[in-house]
Design a protein around this motif. Structure first.
Motif, short mmCIF file in Angstrom:
data_model
loop_
_atom_site.label_atom_id
_atom_site.label_comp_id
_atom_site.label_asym_id
_atom_site.label_seq_id
_atom_site.Cartn_x
_atom_site.Cartn_y
_atom_site.Cartn_z
N SER A 681 45.43 -33.00 108.93
CA SER A 681 46.07 -32.32 107.54
C SER A 681 46.93 -33.10 106.73
CB SER A 681 46.48 -30.90 108.20
OG SER A 681 47.56 -31.24 109.12
N SER A 683 50.48 -32.85 103.95
CA SER A 683 51.01 -32.10 103.15
C SER A 683 51.10 -32.38 101.71
CB SER A 683 52.55 -32.21 103.74
OG SER A 683 52.85 -33.59 103.60
N ARG A 684 50.58 -33.38 101.42
CA ARG A 684 50.26 -33.71 99.85
C ARG A 684 49.52 -34.68 99.76
NH1 ARG A 684 52.81 -38.70 98.96
NH2 ARG A 684 54.00 -39.75 100.37
N ILE A 685 48.87 -34.67 98.17
CA ILE A 685 47.95 -35.87 97.82
C ILE A 685 48.30 -37.28 97.90
CG2 ILE A 685 46.64 -36.45 96.29
CD1 ILE A 685 46.17 -33.81 95.04
N GLU A 695 37.94 -35.34 97.58
CA GLU A 695 38.31 -34.72 98.54
C GLU A 695 39.81 -34.28 98.31
OE1 GLU A 695 35.97 -37.07 99.26
OE2 GLU A 695 36.28 -37.50 101.25
N TRP A 696 40.70 -35.19 97.81
CA TRP A 696 42.06 -34.93 97.61
C TRP A 696 42.22 -33.86 96.48
CZ3 TRP A 696 45.37 -36.75 100.80
CH2 TRP A 696 45.05 -37.96 101.45
N VAL A 697 41.14 -33.92 95.58
CA VAL A 697 41.32 -33.09 94.26
C VAL A 697 40.97 -31.49 94.66
CG1 VAL A 697 40.71 -32.61 91.70
CG2 VAL A 697 40.88 -34.80 92.80
N TYR A 698 39.98 -31.66 95.39
CA TYR A 698 39.20 -30.26 95.80
C TYR A 698 39.81 -29.64 97.07
CZ TYR A 698 35.92 -31.61 92.01
OH TYR A 698 35.56 -32.30 90.82
N ASN A 699 40.82 -30.21 97.66
CA ASN A 699 41.64 -29.73 98.74
C ASN A 699 40.57 -29.65 99.85
OD1 ASN A 699 43.71 -29.06 100.20
ND2 ASN A 699 43.39 -26.62 99.82
N MET A 700 39.55 -30.69 100.28
CA MET A 700 38.87 -30.69 101.20
C MET A 700 39.40 -31.59 102.47
SD MET A 700 35.38 -31.72 99.07
CE MET A 700 34.26 -31.77 100.56
N ILE A 702 40.21 -34.19 104.98
CA ILE A 702 40.60 -35.59 104.84
C ILE A 702 40.22 -36.30 106.18
CG2 ILE A 702 42.03 -37.34 104.27
CD1 ILE A 702 41.44 -35.59 101.97
N GLU A 736 42.00 -38.61 87.68
CA GLU A 736 41.03 -38.58 88.67
C GLU A 736 39.67 -38.85 88.25
OE1 GLU A 736 42.11 -34.64 87.50
OE2 GLU A 736 43.34 -36.36 87.95
#
Length: 813
Positions: A681, A683-685, A695-700, A702, A736
């Motif tokens: 998990s 805490s931030r991109i 994955e970073w953009v769509y909160n998938m 990591i 992005e």
């Protein structure tokens, strides 16, 4: 004038004489120096005095070069030895030496000048990296370093004997082998190693047979909590008592958390244990692998039975009809008191004695399920080499199974064993044999310890008197040399104030290794942080010069909200990473809110800077692609911790003097224990726009595939010379969607109907001026487009990328 000439000749003569061994302890051994067995004080000590290295007595006139715990103080056999160079070939107690040769080899010679043991470091210590010194570190690691103290050419941690020290890696190439016995340091019969199925195991490797006994061989790996799917094969014990292995073996010592002396050892009794010791106290066992020591194979020898009691310990006994080969050495086992059964009509003169709750593991002559006891007796009686059989109820089938034994090895008695052993014995005197009791059987001590005397005779030379005169003369000249050197140093110190204290603070990396700097020291080294050589989201990088004139890169980290303990834990992990394609960290600063990292300085800067120049021809670009992939593979799959880079881009790939790539800025990105792979998990991109995976953009979730995606963009940039935004390289990405612009542009031109040469000519960097390998570019583009797939599961791993690129290289050979 004549006096001056004579003095000059004398000084030159002195400088060409070999250095004499010192009679006092030392912290380093330099080229041309040696340690002598004749002087018991001629040893190396670590900086804090915890470890010593020198000649250690292992018998009558027998010595090994060893490392042992020297703090608290010890003497003779009371010292705890952690490593030996020549455990199986001791040297003589006179005239033997350990020498650091001028060619870079570390050589152990016997009194006859025969080489007993040596490092093969002469080939590694060329003109660019000559061996500078041998040093014993506070970790217990004996190391050979280059002149600058940066390159590690050899270390004892890579060649362990029976002990693993904290932070020392146990790998597929570095098994631990027990000693022969409590007082015999030579190689024994027990080995802790990574097997071909990637599982950490204990092996009994006796003179005649060998067998694995831990983890329990009657269970498959996953039934005992091990995995075979991680082929990195590495394990480590940290200083707090946490052991982690790539096969999922994990444990904490009973005193976990205490900062104390520790070691993991394969003992001569076949068990693996962790020992801990508080200051000036005795070693205590804080973890052991096997609770019932009778589960160790070979511990009681052939034809014998092992019994274990928690209160009394282990004992061995001979079954009925057998007697000890040596009643003072259980490991030799028992021998039958009767003749062989191999003759006709064997069933007429043999019978069987039942031993309940007994087992002899392995060496079955076939397996007969659902068999009657009479049939099993008949089968064993007809086989002349059958020594007995196990008869056991099978709960799954509801019947009895028969296991004829051709060897009686690994005998074990325990009430928990449900089967019985039927021992094959002569019928004539069967009634005279008594079934053994459950009592404890102590091992009788030998009347006198036997010593093995080395048969070595050295004839005294007739020219010994002449040699003694020459040695006395050499000693006098050495004394003059010391005076001359001391006076010269004093003069230079008085005349050059920059030399004062320059070395006293210990900035020689050869002497200190991974260093903790003060903020004031780094401020001075960087001239008040005046020369900026790079910056990114993580911080600003400055060029610095240490007092020993070594150039470094100092990164001042931004937004470090960690406490000092957490920061130091991560820095320690990064400092342990060691790969030719990863930037090497030399030290750090953690003072107040200041968090700084000190790295090796790279002559040619970043890949981003060089892409806009004409210095990168096609060969260099391809080597950069392969080297960067290897570095990322190490981070993802080969180091014990799982490290995500999270910001792979040309700005974070640095080039050395030969344009070889080193991945940088992987520090403090994301470091996880391997058990956290599926639950990562953030805490931030993290990362740089244009190189970031979807994955970073769509909160998938990591995973390491985010680095694979970024690496794919870098590959396209290497081939095309274009940044993700579509413009010329050496610019940061915009948003992005910019990576999609570059990949779409390449895919659009790489159409099936277009000839390969045509689309390659359209996309290739014009700076290459037509000098490139079309087939390699085709492969690089194909690999890059696989790496930048939207679906992360469709992307290859970095190790698969390396395999594809190296396969292409091998096809060219």
């Amino acid at each position: 004038m004549k006096n001056s000439s004579f003095l000059l000749v004398l000084v030159l003569s002195i400088l060409h004489l070999p250095s004499q061994p010192s009679s006092a302890t030392r912290t380093t051994l330099r080229r041309g120096d040696s340690l002598s067995v004749d002087n018991q004080d001629d040893i190396l000590i670590s900086k804090s005095g915890v470890f010593s290295a020198g000649f250690f007595s292992v018998g009558n006139n027998a010595y090994c070069f060893a490392i042992w715990f020297s703090h608290p103080p010890c003497s003779g056999q009371n010292c705890t030895v952690v490593w030996m160079a020549n455990r199986d070939e001791p040297v003589n107690g006179r005239y033997s030496k350990l020498s650091l040769k001028t060619n870079g080899n570390l050589v152990l010679t016997d009194a006859s000048h025969a080489v007993v043991w040596a490092t093969d470091t002469a080939s590694l210590s060329g003109s660019k990296t000559p061996v500078h010194q041998l040093q014993l570190l506070d970790s217990g690691n004996l190391v050979l370093r280059d002149r600058e103290g940066i390159v590690l050419l050899w270390q004892s941690f890579d060649y362990p004997t029976d002990v693993l020290l904290p932070e020392q890696n146990l790998t597929r190439n570095t098994p631990l082998v027990s000693s022969r016995s409590n007082g015999n340091f030579s190689s024994g019969y027990y080995k802790l190693y990574f097997d071909n199925d990637n599982v950490l195991r204990l092996l009994f490797n006796g003179p005649l047979i060998s067998s694995v006994y831990w983890p329990d061989p009657s269970h498959v790996s996953w039934e005992v909590g091990r995995t075979t799917y991680n082929d990195s094969r590495v394990a480590v014990l940290d200083s707090l008592g946490n052991f982690t292995s790539s096969d999922d073996l994990k444990f904490l010592t009973s005193d976990f958390g205490k900062k104390t002396q520790r070691m993991l050892k394969v003992d001569h009794d076949g068990n693996v244990r962790v020992y801990s010791r508080e200051k000036d106290e005795k070693w205590v066992v804080t973890w052991q692998g096997i609770s019932d020591s009778c589960a160790v194979h070979g511990i009681c020898g052939p034809n014998s039975v092992c019994r274990y009691s928690p209160s009394e310990g282990r004992s061995c006994s001979c079954p009925p009809g057998y007697a000890w080969k040596n009643d003072t050495d259980w490991t030799q086992g028992c021998a039958p008191k009767f003749e062989s059964f191999c003759n006709n009509n064997s069933d007429s003169h043999v019978d069987f004695l039942r031993l309940s709750h007994h087992d002899f593991y392995g060496y079955d002559k076939g397996y007969r399920p659902n068999t009657t006891l009479a049939s099993c007796k008949k089968k064993c009686a007809d086989l002349c080499d059958c020594k007995g059989f196990e008869y056991k109820f099978n709960e799954d089938s509801g019947s009895f199974d028969c296991f004829p034994k051709i060897l009686l090895l690994n005998g074990h008695f325990a009430l928990s064993l449900l089967g019985s052993i039927y021992l094959k014995l002569p019928k004539a005197n069967l009634s005279s044999y008594q079934i053994p009791t459950e009592g404890f059987n102590p091992l009788p001590c030998a009347p006198k310890a036997q010593e093995v005397i080395l048969q070595r005779t050295y004839l005294k030379s007739h020219a010994s008197s002449t040699l003694e005169i020459l040695l006395i003369f050499a000693s006098v000249l050495a004394g003059v040399e010391i005076v001359v050197v001391f006076l010269t140093w004093s003069f230079l110190t008085r005349t050059d104030p920059n030399r004062r204290g320059g070395y006293a603070k210990g900035y020689h990396l050869a002497a200190r290794g991974f260093t903790r700097f003060t903020y004031a020291e780094l401020k001075k080294a960087t001239s008040n942080f005046s020369k900026e050589i790079g910056r990114g989201s993580g911080g600003i990088v400055y060029k610095g010069v240490l007092p020993d004139h070594g150039e470094v890169a100092v990164k001042w980290l931004n937004e470090v909200n960690q406490g000092e303990d957490e920061f130091l834990a991560e820095v320690r992990t990064i400092g342990d990473l060691n790969h030719m394609n990863l930037i090497a960290m030399w030290g750090y600063c953690a003072e107040g809110k200041h968090r700084l990292l000190v790295y090796e300085f790279m002559d040619h800067g970043s890949l981003a800077e060089n892409l806009s120049s004409d210095q990168l021809d096609w060969t260099k670009r391809y080597e950069i692609a392969v080297g960067s992939a290897k570095g990322l593979t190490y981070l993802h799959e080969e180091c014990l911790e799982w490290v995500l880079h999270c910001d792979v881009k040309p700005h974070n790939i640095l080039l050395d003097s030969n344009y070889q790539p080193k991945v940088a800025d992987f520090g403090l990105s994301k470091i996880l224990k391997r058990e956290g792979l599926k639950n990562s998990s953030f805490s931030r991109i993290r990362g740089t726009r244009g190189y970031m995976a979807p994955e970073w953009v769509y909160n998938m979730p990591i995973t390491s595939k985010v680095d694979v995606y970024s690496y794919g963009i870098v590959l396209l940039e290497l081939v095309t010379g274009r940044s993700p935004s579509g413009g010329l390289a050496n610019t940061e990405g915009g948003d992005e969607n910019e990576s999609k612009r570059l990949t779409s542009w390449v895919r659009e031109r790489k159409r099936t109907e277009v000839p390969t040469e045509t689309w390659i000519k359209e996309i290739v960097d014009p700076r290459l001026t037509g000098e490139y390998d079309i087939r390699k570019i085709e492969v690089l583009v194909a690999v890059a487009l696989q790496c930048v797939q939207e679906d992360r599961d469709a992307r290859p791993t970095m190790s698969q990328v390396v395999e594809m690129l190296l396969r292409l290289e091998s096809e060219d050979l």
